[in-house]
Write an enzyme that holds these catalytic residues in place. Structure first.
Site, PDB file in Angstrom:
ATOM      1  N   HIS A 129       0.353   0.424  -2.613  1.00  0.00           N
ATOM      2  CA  HIS A 129      -1.057   0.745  -2.907  1.00  0.00           C
ATOM      3  C   HIS A 129      -1.768  -0.412  -3.608  1.00  0.00           C
ATOM      4  O   HIS A 129      -2.977  -0.587  -3.460  1.00  0.00           O
ATOM      5  CB  HIS A 129      -1.143   1.999  -3.787  1.00  0.00           C
ATOM      6  CG  HIS A 129      -0.647   3.239  -3.090  1.00  0.00           C
ATOM      7  ND1 HIS A 129      -0.418   4.423  -3.726  1.00  0.00           N
ATOM      8  CD2 HIS A 129      -0.326   3.444  -1.783  1.00  0.00           C
ATOM      9  CE1 HIS A 129       0.012   5.315  -2.859  1.00  0.00           C
ATOM     10  NE2 HIS A 129       0.085   4.748  -1.680  1.00  0.00           N
ATOM     11  N   PHE A 375       6.849   6.157  -3.694  1.00  0.00           N
ATOM     12  CA  PHE A 375       6.904   4.742  -4.072  1.00  0.00           C
ATOM     13  C   PHE A 375       5.564   4.009  -3.969  1.00  0.00           C
ATOM     14  O   PHE A 375       5.521   2.815  -3.618  1.00  0.00           O
ATOM     15  CB  PHE A 375       7.964   4.001  -3.227  1.00  0.00           C
ATOM     16  CG  PHE A 375       9.242   4.779  -3.079  1.00  0.00           C
ATOM     17  CD1 PHE A 375       9.854   5.347  -4.173  1.00  0.00           C
ATOM     18  CD2 PHE A 375       9.820   4.956  -1.832  1.00  0.00           C
ATOM     19  CE1 PHE A 375      11.020   6.092  -4.048  1.00  0.00           C
ATOM     20  CE2 PHE A 375      10.986   5.692  -1.692  1.00  0.00           C
ATOM     21  CZ  PHE A 375      11.593   6.262  -2.798  1.00  0.00           C
ATOM     22  N   CYS A 376       4.462   4.692  -4.262  1.00  0.00           N
ATOM     23  CA  CYS A 376       3.135   4.064  -4.177  1.00  0.00           C
ATOM     24  C   CYS A 376       2.922   3.403  -2.818  1.00  0.00           C
ATOM     25  O   CYS A 376       2.329   2.317  -2.723  1.00  0.00           O
ATOM     26  CB  CYS A 376       2.927   3.038  -5.294  1.00  0.00           C
ATOM     27  SG  CYS A 376       2.911   3.761  -6.918  1.00  0.00           S
ATOM     28  N   ALA A 377       3.445   4.032  -1.791  1.00  0.00           N
ATOM     29  CA  ALA A 377       3.261   3.525  -0.424  1.00  0.00           C
ATOM     30  C   ALA A 377       3.128   4.751   0.489  1.00  0.00           C
ATOM     31  O   ALA A 377       3.898   4.929   1.425  1.00  0.00           O
ATOM     32  CB  ALA A 377       4.442   2.646  -0.017  1.00  0.00           C
TER      33      ALA A 377
END
Ligand SMILES: Cc1ncc(COP(=O)(O)O)c(C=O)c1O
Length: 455
Positions: A129, A375-377
């Protein structure tokens, strides 16, 4: 929760000693074990060398760029030397700037404020992100996840060919995925970007701790990374690369340090002349300890030799993959195929298990710290898990606020400070959990599985 340490186990051999190697943690099933920190991709432990360097400097700490005293002068020298060390570490070109920031996220947000007007930005949906989101003021083209490095280059070439050839463009790409650990074809993507008149910034948050990053050799325009993933967790990050866009931009923060001259304006307001160099984007008192720690880590990694570090990590990746190859229901996540080159980062799901439950059991019953989640993805995880449809185990499937079902994964990651035993324990633990199930009961608190201590 209490903090305890046992005597340092001198028999533990790692390429680079890190802090925390002697920390023990309680197990919910009774007793204590040495903590196996296998979440380096989130934040790596400090190198012992970094800690020692910081401790040796601490008594000499002083203000940077704003003091006549001896310690201020010394701290200013240290700060500027750290900049030079980072420039060497990244093999920067003459004229490139190294700006100290707070983190990779901060660095990319800074660069986003320096985009020329009407600059178009190209990203893959696979990015963290931090690389996907800072460009919201610009026109962003988000490319689908490719299924091979070659496909990534082809997709970028196609997208760039369609753009306005007279406009400016920036490609933002990761060097190593924080989800799959896979290496991206940075040099080829940079060549494609430049062939179409675009610039490229390399998100090296996961690459720099594991592989050498040469701005010159990769021919990227900027590189960003974070100290806390590079064994230097003291609150600094780096943006390094071409000076022109940075020089033309408004300062990232307005204040002292960034300003050369401030006067009362003719209109009764305040006028300012800004600095042109790195200081333009470093307003306020710089984090000299953070910068010094990064420089110390850069030196330690370079001296240890990336070739040796990478070879050992590859061997540890192999231990995980081979050790879990015959375990039913364990599926590794990958875009480019299981055998694609990667850093010490692997994500996986276990059929029938809620990933939060699995990660909680690894921690509570084996003293192993991994990460679970998206995982911020989010776009990448949705792509990788989308059609999975696997059953969620007990502890309940956390539901996203939208009501959308959240299929999480588990990530194990390691690096220069990881003893073999930690990775071996992880493999043993996964095998046991899949075969025998958890020995404890868990419950959901705030969407996360935790051991039920009332049981
Ligand atoms: C590939 C990648 N980019 C960017 C970031 C953001 O780093 P930071 O949280 O240090 O800003 C991360 C953090 O996990 C990452 O893995």
């Amino acid at each position: 929760m209490s903090v305890s340490t046992a005597a340092v186990d001198r028999s533990v051999r790692t390429p680079l000693p890190v802090l925390g190697r002697d920390v023990t943690v309680p197990l919910v099933t009774g007793g204590e074990v040495t903590y196996a920190a296998l979440d380096y991709a989130a934040s790596a432990p400090a190198l012992q060398r970094v800690w020692d360097d910081v401790a040796a400097y601490a008594p000499y700490y002083g203000s940077v760029h704003r003091g006549a005293g001896y310690l201020s002068q010394l701290s200013t020298d240290l700060f500027e030397n750290a900049r030079r060390t980072v420039a060497e570490f990244l093999d920067c070109r003459t004229g490139d700037q190294v700006v100290f920031t707070r983190s990779t996220t901060d660095s990319l947000n800074l660069l986003a404020t320096a985009l020329p007007e009407d600059c178009e930005v190209f990203v893959f949906e696979t990015e963290h992100h931090a690389s996907l989101l800072p460009w919201r003021g610009a026109r962003v083209t988000c490319l689908d996840a490719p299924d091979s490095p070659r496909a990534a280059v082809t997709a970028l070439e196609r997208a760039l060919a369609d753009r306005d050839p007279y406009g400016t463009a920036l490609v933002c790409v990761t060097g190593a995925s924080n989800v799959t650990g896979e290496l991206w074809p940075v040099r080829e993507l940079a060549a494609a970007a430049h062939a179409h008149g675009a610039r490229i910034v390399l998100d090296a948050a996961q690459l720099a701790p594991h592989h050498p990053v040469s701005v010159r050799d990769l021919d990227v325009d900027w590189v960003v990374f974070s100290g806390h993933k590079l064994y230097a967790p003291f609150g600094s990050g780096v943006l390094a690369g071409r000076a022109d866009w940075l020089r033309a931009a408004e300062p990232y923060l307005a204040g002292g340090g960034a300003s050369r001259k401030v006067t009362r304006g003719a209109d009764g307001g305040v006028d300012v002349e800004w600095h042109e160099g790195a200081a333009r984007h470093e307003a306020g008192s710089p984090n000299v300890i953070g910068a010094y720690a990064i420089a110390s880590a850069c030196k330690a990694l370079t001296e240890a030799g990336f070739e040796a570090l990478a070879a050992r990590e590859e061997a540890l990746v192999r231990v995980v993959r081979d050790g879990l190859a015959d375990v039913p229901g364990v599926r590794f996540l990958s875009l480019f195929g299981d055998e694609a080159p990667r850093v010490g980062v692997l994500s996986f799901v276990v059929e029938g298990w809620n990933s939060s439950h699995f990660a909680a059991a690894l921690s509570a019953e084996y003293g192993i710290g991994v990460r679970d989640g998206l995982f911020c993805a989010h776009p990448l995880l949705r792509r990788l898990l989308g059609g999975d449809g696997r059953a969620q185990g007990e502890c309940g499937a956390p539901e996203a606020a939208s009501g959308e079902k959240s299929l999480n994964a588990i990530r194990v990651s390691f690096g220069a400070g990881t003893p073999d035993e930690h990775v071996e324990r992880f493999v043993r633990a996964v095998r046991e959990l899949v075969r025998d199930g958890a020995r404890w009961t868990y419950r959901t608190v705030d969407g996360r599985c935790v051991p039920d201590v009332s049981a």
